[in-house]
Design an enzyme around this catalytic site. Structure first.
Site, PDB file in Angstrom:
ATOM      1  N   HIS A   1    -130.933  99.249 -40.728  1.00 41.91           N
ATOM      2  CA  HIS A   1    -130.136  98.445 -39.807  1.00 41.91           C
ATOM      3  C   HIS A   1    -130.612  98.571 -38.360  1.00 41.91           C
ATOM      4  CE1 HIS A   1    -126.613  96.195 -38.584  1.00 41.91           C
ATOM      5  NE2 HIS A   1    -126.405  97.084 -37.625  1.00 41.91           N
TER       6      HIS A   1
ATOM      7  N   HIS B   1    -115.079 100.652 -32.903  1.00 43.33           N
ATOM      8  CA  HIS B   1    -114.792  99.559 -33.820  1.00 43.33           C
ATOM      9  C   HIS B   1    -115.920  99.502 -34.836  1.00 43.33           C
ATOM     10  CE1 HIS B   1    -117.268  97.523 -30.725  1.00 43.33           C
ATOM     11  NE2 HIS B   1    -117.735  96.833 -31.747  1.00 43.33           N
TER      12      HIS B   1
END
Length: 391
Positions: A265, A338
């Site tokens: 990623h 988050h």
């Protein structure tokens, strides 16, 4: 800007006598940073200075919306259910600004009627993303046909108006300084690099000059210092027969964006499309996912402690979460973590491809939530990461 373009009739040598149909043309130079940055020269039948009236434009102005700083004292993740926003009409009537700071704004519009005026934003460059609809963007430098998936970039102070063929839903980003192609995508002389996520052919300048009748006349509404002024003329002030230069409006299809992938990623900045002073605009488009045998394609839970994050969900099944409808907007302020829903993190393992389409705006100074946004807010959103209760 992108590169040099030319449309219509221009002089063989700038600032020399230039005649068209037996009459002398006026050169209208539009410049940035005084005379030290990009510019274009418009060749017009007369100079655009023959006003007969100017006055403050009385309107429920969407450009300096009410925002409540106290609403930001509660640090939480927010979800704005923009599909329930039903106000529509022309640009000024249907536009709502949701998030603001000193560098940029993020808003929406539901265009269902053609503008009967031309609008000039002399405070900021504007980027419209067409999530639904099609029509014509008329600018004084010519016309651009737009469709679903198009970005429409209108440089500061270029008058324009929208002529929608059907209802056009749009995301709008205003950038007050240095908004455009990131410098890291350019060679020293300005050409886009071969490893940029797009190339010069992907950017479309006006294809034809403005198509209005010689006898038609439209007022110009100008925004400057967050105030609207309407200017009226004896006849339309932008009878342009040609122009050239580096300063022009353009369209760019999100479907022409070339995503980058890795074995593991990568941070979202790898998806950058445009940037401005203290903010970036990024594209999450359908793409191949990470290909390391143990890769976790879903993003990290993360704390970007110096950056606010805004995501406009366009279509597809977004990798990191569920429960948000198309055209909704999430806002994750800096200072608190988050990230993906817990099960989405594990479910992403082994995924080879994603069909998601979303636009993200990251800002490096805090955004304030407007009253228009608070009306659309899903008050339960902040708590939807609690696994038994998430959407």
């Amino acid at each position: 800007m992108i590169d040099y373009r030319k449309l219509g009739f221009v002089s063989t040598k700038q600032h020399t006598i230039c005649e068209y149909e037996g009459k002398m043309l006026a050169e209208h130079v539009i410049t940035r940073d005084g005379f030290n940055d990009h510019y274009s020269i418009l060749y017009q039948k007369r100079a655009p200075t023959h006003e007969i009236k100017s006055e403050i434009f009385k309107h429920d102005n969407p450009f300096f919306p009410n925002y409540n700083k106290e609403s930001n004292t509660e640090l939480k993740r927010r979800h704005f259910q923009t599909p329930i926003y039903k106000k529509e009409g022309n640009l000024l009537d249907s536009r709502a600004t949701l998030l603001v700071n000193n560098s940029c704004t993020v808003g929406i519009a539901n265009l269902s009627k053609s503008d009967t005026y031309f609008f000039s934003n002399s405070d900021a460059d504007e980027l419209f993303f067409v999530s639904e609809g099609k029509g014509v963007l008329q600018t004084v430098m010519g016309e651009i046909d737009y469709k679903k998936g198009d970005y429409l970039f209108i440089p500061k102070a270029i008058p324009y108006r929208f002529l929608p063929n059907d209802k056009s839903n749009m995301l709008i980003v205003e950038g007050k300084n240095k908004f455009g192609i990131p410098s890291e995508f350019r060679l020293a002389m300005g050409q886009l690099k071969l490893d940029a996520p797009y190339n010069h052919r992907d950017f479309h300048s006006p294809s034809r000059l403005l198509n209005i009748d010689e006898n038609e006349n439209y007022p110009i509404i100008v925004k400057k210092d967050n105030q609207l002024t309407i200017h009226e003329y004896t006849d339309f002030p932008y009878k342009v027969v040609g122009w050239d230069g580096w300063y022009w409006p353009f369209s760019f299809s999100v479907y022409d964006y070339q995503p980058k992938t890795s074995s593991v990623h990568l941070p979202p900045t790898i998806h950058t499309a445009f940037s401005g002073n203290k903010f970036y605009v990024m594209n999450f488009v359908p793409r191949m996912l990470d290909y390391h045998p143990k890769a976790v394609p879903c993003p990290w839970p993360h704390s970007s402690i110096d950056c606010d994050e805004v995501i406009f969900y366009v279509s597809g099944d977004f990798t990191s979460r569920k429960g948000i409808s198309n055209y909704s907007i999430s806002y994750h302020p800096s200072g608190i973590p988050h990230g993906p829903h817990p099960e989405r993190y594990e479910q992403s393992i082994g995924a080879k491809y994603t069909q998601e389409l979303a636009i993200m705006v990251d800002t490096f100074e805090p955004l304030f939530v407007t009253e228009a946004a608070m009306v659309l807010e899903d008050k339960k959103y902040h708590y939807t990461w609690d696994s038994p209760n998430h959407l």
